[in-house]
Design a protein around this motif. Structure first.
Motif, PDB file in Angstrom:
ATOM      1  N   TRP A 223       9.380  13.877  -8.752  1.00 46.01           N
ATOM      2  CA  TRP A 223       9.924  14.465  -9.973  1.00 46.01           C
ATOM      3  C   TRP A 223      10.655  13.409 -10.807  1.00 46.01           C
ATOM      4  O   TRP A 223      10.501  13.335 -12.023  1.00 46.01           O
ATOM      5  CB  TRP A 223      10.869  15.614  -9.601  1.00 46.01           C
ATOM      6  CG  TRP A 223      11.317  16.396 -10.780  1.00 46.01           C
ATOM      7  CD1 TRP A 223      10.663  17.417 -11.394  1.00 46.01           C
ATOM      8  CD2 TRP A 223      12.528  16.199 -11.520  1.00 46.01           C
ATOM      9  NE1 TRP A 223      11.381  17.870 -12.466  1.00 46.01           N
ATOM     10  CE2 TRP A 223      12.525  17.144 -12.563  1.00 46.01           C
ATOM     11  CE3 TRP A 223      13.600  15.321 -11.401  1.00 46.01           C
ATOM     12  CZ2 TRP A 223      13.565  17.238 -13.482  1.00 46.01           C
ATOM     13  CZ3 TRP A 223      14.627  15.412 -12.320  1.00 46.01           C
ATOM     14  CH2 TRP A 223      14.599  16.362 -13.342  1.00 46.01           C
ATOM     15  N   ASN A 227       9.628  12.237 -14.603  1.00 43.63           N
ATOM     16  CA  ASN A 227      10.642  12.349 -15.634  1.00 43.63           C
ATOM     17  C   ASN A 227      10.884  11.009 -16.322  1.00 43.63           C
ATOM     18  O   ASN A 227      10.968  10.913 -17.539  1.00 43.63           O
ATOM     19  CB  ASN A 227      11.944  12.796 -14.971  1.00 43.63           C
ATOM     20  CG  ASN A 227      12.530  13.983 -15.659  1.00 43.63           C
ATOM     21  OD1 ASN A 227      11.834  14.704 -16.370  1.00 43.63           O
ATOM     22  ND2 ASN A 227      13.796  14.202 -15.458  1.00 43.63           N
ATOM     23  N   TYR A 230       8.053   9.971 -18.543  1.00 41.00           N
ATOM     24  CA  TYR A 230       8.025  10.708 -19.799  1.00 41.00           C
ATOM     25  C   TYR A 230       9.113  10.207 -20.743  1.00 41.00           C
ATOM     26  O   TYR A 230       8.872   9.991 -21.930  1.00 41.00           O
ATOM     27  CB  TYR A 230       8.198  12.195 -19.519  1.00 41.00           C
ATOM     28  CG  TYR A 230       7.959  13.038 -20.735  1.00 41.00           C
ATOM     29  CD1 TYR A 230       6.693  13.112 -21.295  1.00 41.00           C
ATOM     30  CD2 TYR A 230       8.995  13.734 -21.337  1.00 41.00           C
ATOM     31  CE1 TYR A 230       6.460  13.860 -22.423  1.00 41.00           C
ATOM     32  CE2 TYR A 230       8.772  14.491 -22.468  1.00 41.00           C
ATOM     33  CZ  TYR A 230       7.503  14.551 -23.006  1.00 41.00           C
ATOM     34  OH  TYR A 230       7.285  15.286 -24.132  1.00 41.00           O
ATOM     35  N   THR A 295       2.991  20.041 -15.868  1.00 45.70           N
ATOM     36  CA  THR A 295       4.346  20.238 -15.399  1.00 45.70           C
ATOM     37  C   THR A 295       5.272  20.266 -16.592  1.00 45.70           C
ATOM     38  O   THR A 295       4.934  19.759 -17.656  1.00 45.70           O
ATOM     39  CB  THR A 295       4.753  19.129 -14.407  1.00 45.70           C
ATOM     40  OG1 THR A 295       6.046  19.431 -13.891  1.00 45.70           O
ATOM     41  CG2 THR A 295       4.797  17.776 -15.074  1.00 45.70           C
ATOM     42  N   ILE A 297       8.533  19.018 -18.352  1.00 45.93           N
ATOM     43  CA  ILE A 297       9.553  17.978 -18.324  1.00 45.93           C
ATOM     44  C   ILE A 297      10.439  18.231 -19.530  1.00 45.93           C
ATOM     45  O   ILE A 297       9.971  18.209 -20.659  1.00 45.93           O
ATOM     46  CB  ILE A 297       8.928  16.568 -18.384  1.00 45.93           C
ATOM     47  CG1 ILE A 297       7.963  16.371 -17.214  1.00 45.93           C
ATOM     48  CG2 ILE A 297      10.027  15.519 -18.352  1.00 45.93           C
ATOM     49  CD1 ILE A 297       7.308  15.015 -17.155  1.00 45.93           C
TER      50      ILE A 297
END
Ligand SMILES: [Zn+2]
Length: 604
Positions: A223, A227, A230, A295, A297
């Motif tokens: 994760w 993150n 991004y 997902t 984010i």
């Protein structure tokens, strides 16, 4: 030195002509109330980030002022942000200031210099360590107690530099969070599950749901990686096993950066987690696999495409990050000038006919096609797309992925899709006679067909269709327009400065009527926002060729691409290079980008 008060900080901003006195009063009047709301917001965000209930947070004067989102007095279209306020305060109080570029930070220094809980509590990030001096970014350089504590702890003098709180917090949560989850994963794997194969068996038994739990260190490590990627606008994440450890590299603005190293023991578990997310076969390690997952984010839904390949030291994983915002740009954001935008809109407004986008791979054709479909899309319009592969899943389109291996090609798919009564058909690419013929048939029978071909300029798309065996009268009958395109890098607005083109540059671009004149352009000097490159983002350069009655006649008489191009130029078409020069003149791109991306028109 005592900490500056809210009123003092506001005075600094007023003195610097960033705020006026009324705004200062506004903050003083409404500050308390605003701070209460801000605290609730920030706590909630922190809980989500850290994955735990107990968090402590206090709102600083600087972030309070930033939260009012005032427009700067000196630059009315720019918000007075936390970074600017921090810089002003640092300058007025004689402290150093730093913008933190996470990619330039030494991961090991950050996580080793101060422990996670200490860094979180005091908001400190070590940015440079020399034998006699450590430079530390923090939010309160006037806090002498803290500075003394740091100096004693490190056994050397500390040079404090002030940095925006949000940047410091981001580095701390991401760096320490990743390290923490790596350590926990390592410990877990070492103590409880010495055999990696067992872990995977466990994964299979327990299934997706239990792995979603936030306390799983591997889940959290992945994760953090996503993150971070991004946040940094990375387009690809590479996870590469080596002999000693595993490298995590990310491609940002076209360049690969090493961002993490992870222990050899953790690598297989991280790979398994990613494969699980992408619904790949975890047990299969000798065969390359492809998959995708979505997902959330922050507030955005991001699509990630995963591919794995076996290497000597284990599986290598590459994750491509698709930011939906990029593929769903509005037509007006692609880089069209008003005249060309109008021409293009007229082409795609028609209920039938064929519009072609042309250019090499990576020239932005897919983005243009998606933006066009989004522009056309409405509940009354049935849009079908044939893609190889599907770049981005979108619910309002009926998307089909080609499978050439089993004979499901653009040509055969087109025949099938016409039975579905589409209004608009997007065909990934016309590259063989079968596809060309079926696409033309679709356009003839009342459908709007959008597709791409591989040619250097717009006029050559006509000869490409003829080469693929389509009769001239059919090409002239269905073709509505052709757009050739390229992408040029955009000058970073954070550091753009004026300069003049040299005479050699003017000659090289063959700009007529410019001899002996000064041509003012812009160039990015390089700043933290653009990682010193002077560029940030890219924009389209277009050659828009509408099929006018005269061009139609030329096509029917099998005229050459050169003749068609000459006719279009007479009608006011800009070549790719001319279009790019216009972008340079407007301060959007540079001489070097024009040379790198466009060729001189062969016609003059
Ligand atoms: Zn810049």
């Amino acid at each position: 030195m005592p900490a500056p008060t809210l009123a003092q900080i506001l005075d600094m901003l007023v003195v610097d002509r960033l705020l006026h006195a009324g705004q200062k009063q506004d903050v003083l009047n409404r500050g308390k109330e605003q701070a209460r709301h801000l605290l609730l917001d920030r706590r909630a965000e922190l809980r989500r980030l850290l994955g735990r209930q107990r968090v402590s947070y206090s709102v600083s004067e600087l972030e309070l002022i930033a939260s009012f989102r005032f427009k700067r007095l000196d630059a009315p279209d720019v918000l007075l942000d936390e970074e600017t306020i921090t810089e002003v305060v640092a300058r007025h109080l004689g402290h150093g200031f730093i913008r933190i570029d996470p990619l330039k930070l030494d991961f090991r220094l950050v996580v080793d210099a101060f422990g996670g809980p200490f860094a979180e509590k005091n908001l400190v990030v070590a940015v440079e360590d020399k034998p006699q001096l450590m430079t530390v970014a923090l939010t309160d350089p006037w806090n002498t107690v803290l500075l003394q504590q740091l100096a004693e702890f490190k056994g050397k003098p500390i040079r404090p530099v002030m940095a925006p709180k949000s940047e410091i917090m981001r580095v701390i949560t991401e760096f320490h969070g990743f390290r923490r989850s790596m350590r926990a994963a390592e410990a877990e794997l070492a103590n409880n599950l010495p055999d990696i194969a067992n872990l995977e068996a466990l994964y299979r038994v327990s299934g997706m749901n239990e792995l979603e739990a936030n306390d799983q260190p591997v889940v959290q490590a992945v994760w953090y990686l996503l993150n971070y990627a991004y946040d940094q606008r990375a387009s690809d994440i590479h996870i590469e096993p080596k002999r000693e450890d595993a490298l995590v590299r990310m491609r940002i603005d076209g360049v690969l950066h090493v961002v993490h190293r992870m222990p050899r023991t953790v690598h297989p578990a991280v790979v398994s987690r990613i494969k699980l997310l992408a619904r790949l076969d975890i047990a299969e390690k000798r065969r390359p696999q492809d998959g995708r997952f979505k997902t959330e984010i922050g507030k955005d839904e991001v699509e990630l495409r995963v591919s794995t390949v076996p290497t000597a030291f284990g599986e290598k994983v590459v994750i491509r990050v698709f930011d939906p915002a990029v593929l769903k740009q509005s037509l007006t954001d692609l880089g069209f000038f008003p005249r060309e935008l109008t021409l293009y809109e007229n082409m795609i407004r028609r209920p039938n006919g064929m519009v072609l986008i042309t250019g090499p791979t990576g020239s932005g054709k897919t983005t243009t096609l998606y933006s066009t479909l989004n522009h056309i899309a409405s509940p009354r319009v049935n849009i079908c797309t044939l893609e190889d592969p599907i770049e981005m899943v979108q619910e309002q389109f009926n998307q089909m992925a080609m499978q050439p291996k089993i004979g499901f090609t653009f040509g055969t798919a087109l025949k099938n899709v016409l039975r579905q009564d589409p209004d608009v058909v997007m065909v990934g690419e016309i590259r063989d006679p079968d596809t060309a013929e079926n696409a033309v048939q679709a356009a003839l029978t009342g459908h709007l067909v959008l597709s791409t071909v591989h040619t250097n300029d717009a006029a050559s798309a006509v000869s490409r269709l003829l080469d693929l065996g389509v009769f001239p009268f059919l090409v002239s009958g269905v073709l509505t327009g052709v757009v050739a395109q390229r992408l040029v890098r955009k000058i970073c607005v954070g550091c753009a400065a004026d300069e003049a083109l040299t005479n050699e540059q003017i000659d090289a671009l063959n700009i007529r009527g410019a001899e002996g004149r000064q041509l003012r352009v812009k160039r990015g000097r390089g700043c933290v926002r653009c990682r010193g490159t002077g560029y940030r983002g890219r924009t389209g350069v277009f050659e828009v060729l509408p099929i006018t009655p005269r061009v139609r006649t030329l096509i029917q008489s099998r005229a050459s691409s050169q003749d068609i191009k000459r006719e279009a130029l007479n009608d006011g078409m800009l070549t790719l290079r001319e279009y790019a020069i216009k972008k340079m003149a407007r301060g959007e791109t540079t001489f070097e980008e024009i040379l790198a991306v466009t060729e001189e028109a062969a016609l003059y």
